[in-house]
Write an enzyme that holds these catalytic residues in place. Sequence first.
Site, PDB file in Angstrom:
ATOM      1  N   GLU A  58      16.149  -5.079  20.072  1.00 54.84           N
ATOM      2  CA  GLU A  58      16.465  -6.130  21.034  1.00 54.84           C
ATOM      3  C   GLU A  58      15.544  -7.350  20.831  1.00 54.84           C
ATOM      4  O   GLU A  58      15.927  -8.488  21.116  1.00 54.84           O
ATOM      5  CB  GLU A  58      16.255  -5.579  22.453  1.00 54.84           C
ATOM      6  N   SER A  59      14.350  -7.079  20.314  1.00 53.13           N
ATOM      7  CA  SER A  59      13.379  -8.168  20.147  1.00 53.13           C
ATOM      8  C   SER A  59      13.755  -9.110  19.006  1.00 53.13           C
ATOM      9  O   SER A  59      13.368 -10.273  18.999  1.00 53.13           O
ATOM     10  CB  SER A  59      11.983  -7.603  19.862  1.00 53.13           C
ATOM     11  N   ALA A  97      -4.523  -1.358  -6.037  1.00 54.16           N
ATOM     12  CA  ALA A  97      -4.608   0.008  -6.566  1.00 54.16           C
ATOM     13  C   ALA A  97      -3.295   0.378  -7.265  1.00 54.16           C
ATOM     14  O   ALA A  97      -2.993   1.544  -7.453  1.00 54.16           O
ATOM     15  CB  ALA A  97      -4.903   0.987  -5.433  1.00 54.16           C
ATOM     16  N   CYS A 111       0.837  -1.210   0.000  1.00 57.52           N
ATOM     17  CA  CYS A 111       0.000   0.000   0.000  1.00 57.52           C
ATOM     18  C   CYS A 111       0.868   1.254   0.000  1.00 57.52           C
ATOM     19  O   CYS A 111       1.830   1.331   0.753  1.00 57.52           O
ATOM     20  CB  CYS A 111      -0.855   0.093   1.256  1.00 57.52           C
ATOM     21  N   GLY A 113      -2.214 -10.674   2.956  1.00 62.35           N
ATOM     22  CA  GLY A 113      -1.966 -10.647   1.510  1.00 62.35           C
ATOM     23  C   GLY A 113      -0.583 -11.169   1.162  1.00 62.35           C
ATOM     24  O   GLY A 113      -0.396 -12.354   0.900  1.00 62.35           O
TER      25      GLY A 113
END
Length: 486
Positions: free
Chosen positions: A477-478, A392, A306, A364
Amino acid sequence: MKIRPNKGLTFDDVLLLPKRSPVISRQDVDTSTRLVGDIRIKLPVVSANMDTVTEGTMAIAMARAGGIGIIHRFMTPEMQAEQVNFVKRTYGYIIEKPYAIAPEATVAQAEAAMRRWQVSGLVVVDPEGRLLGLLTRRDLGISPKNGREVRLAMTPRERLITAGPHVTPEQARHIMYEHRVEKLPVVDEADHLLGLITMRDLTKFERYPLATVDGKDRLRVGAAVGVTENELKRAEVLLEAGADLLVLDIAHGHADHCLRFVRQLKTAFPRALIVAGNVATAEGARDLAQAGADAIKVGIGPGSICTTRIVTGFGVPQLTAIMDSRKGLVKDGLDLPIIADGGIRNSGDMVKALASGADSVMIGSLFAGCDEAPGVPVIRDGRKVKVVRGMASLGAAMGRRQVERGEDESAEDPEDWSKVVPEGVEAVVPYRGQVSEILYQLVGGLRSALSYGGARNIPELQINAEFVEITPAGMSESRSHDVDRV
Ligand code: XMP
């Protein structure tokens, strides 16, 4: 002009606080959810109505696994209805309208029909729909070919084993085993053909215990419609073909003409289930619900392909959009399901979407690289990839024009393509194999998440959910870090 005091947040801005958990095993949790109306799905995942994501094959794989697919609308209503029909007749242990042939047809015609429909047998019926015989590949293998009629090659009615209308899968399996037959026509007392059970379908039926099925044990499927007047006709054709729900496909669902169309649809087809969207605010969700929608699709611009937010400056970060939409519904006592649409990259995003108030998520790009999505993989820079495109995007707009012009490729194209303002892009995604493998990972992550959230199911996850806003450092960090990924 106003500016909201609170920041808009999206998936990477937050984490969920771990909660004291009663869950001992990941197998003890329930991942089922409401989709729309009385339809429930065992996995809270919907494949997007995009022409590089969901046609019949993807919808079948999604429903077999326990989710559901929405057939895109960038084809004629008849073609789209054919895709819906393709899904409805693939599963369930009784094929309701098995492919039939007249007794006077030739064996060559029967062979051509079997090739075209990819089936290994045809039922033979009289004009009143009474069963006359069955023609299988085995009959054809031993039948002399030239000009011979089907009635001479088929196994005639008196030699057929049949079942009554209320036969269960177990009974059907037993009869087929006892008589060593692979196909079992289903008839009423007057011998009218009601359906056909094949060993292949029966085995498939038993292999997918989570499958999303309707009251007749057929796979469920949704289909997208636009919001212009002539789309009422498309809706009618789709519902006739057996679509279980209609999904309004409009970028800005909080628009007068969209609200009007929801009302029109509901008046014309009062029993149809309508998912309306997309919206990203409390008011948007409330207005669609009050117009008669049965579920609300949330997401303005979070999708991977998008560019709406860049092109128009409008949109709401997806986590805030979901929370606001839920609040808008709750405030007015409207308890409708929400489908969070766009921006899901992994199971963690899906969990955050559900915890913030969505009942299911629409995906998607993550599915566009799968075998079941339309299109074939290609090699780019030594990597196997598939194409995904925003609906689009310029490419999708040109594709749409081609469908509208039909077969006549030489017809003059009135569109000035330099005047189109796309709000989406075309891209490639890694080839990802079968969608069932991705779903397995997504749902495995959700099961684990429910245990971290002290929740046995999705509603409990929502009740317990407590988010903590994090910094970019918290996010880095994650992820895996300070190691070389192999
Ligand atoms: P994901 O991130 O799963 O998002 O690929 C899928 C959703 O993106 C939306 N979509 C678009 N949004 N321009 C947009 O602004 C587009 O061209 C476009 N195409 C799809 C749609 O809601 C889809 O389900």
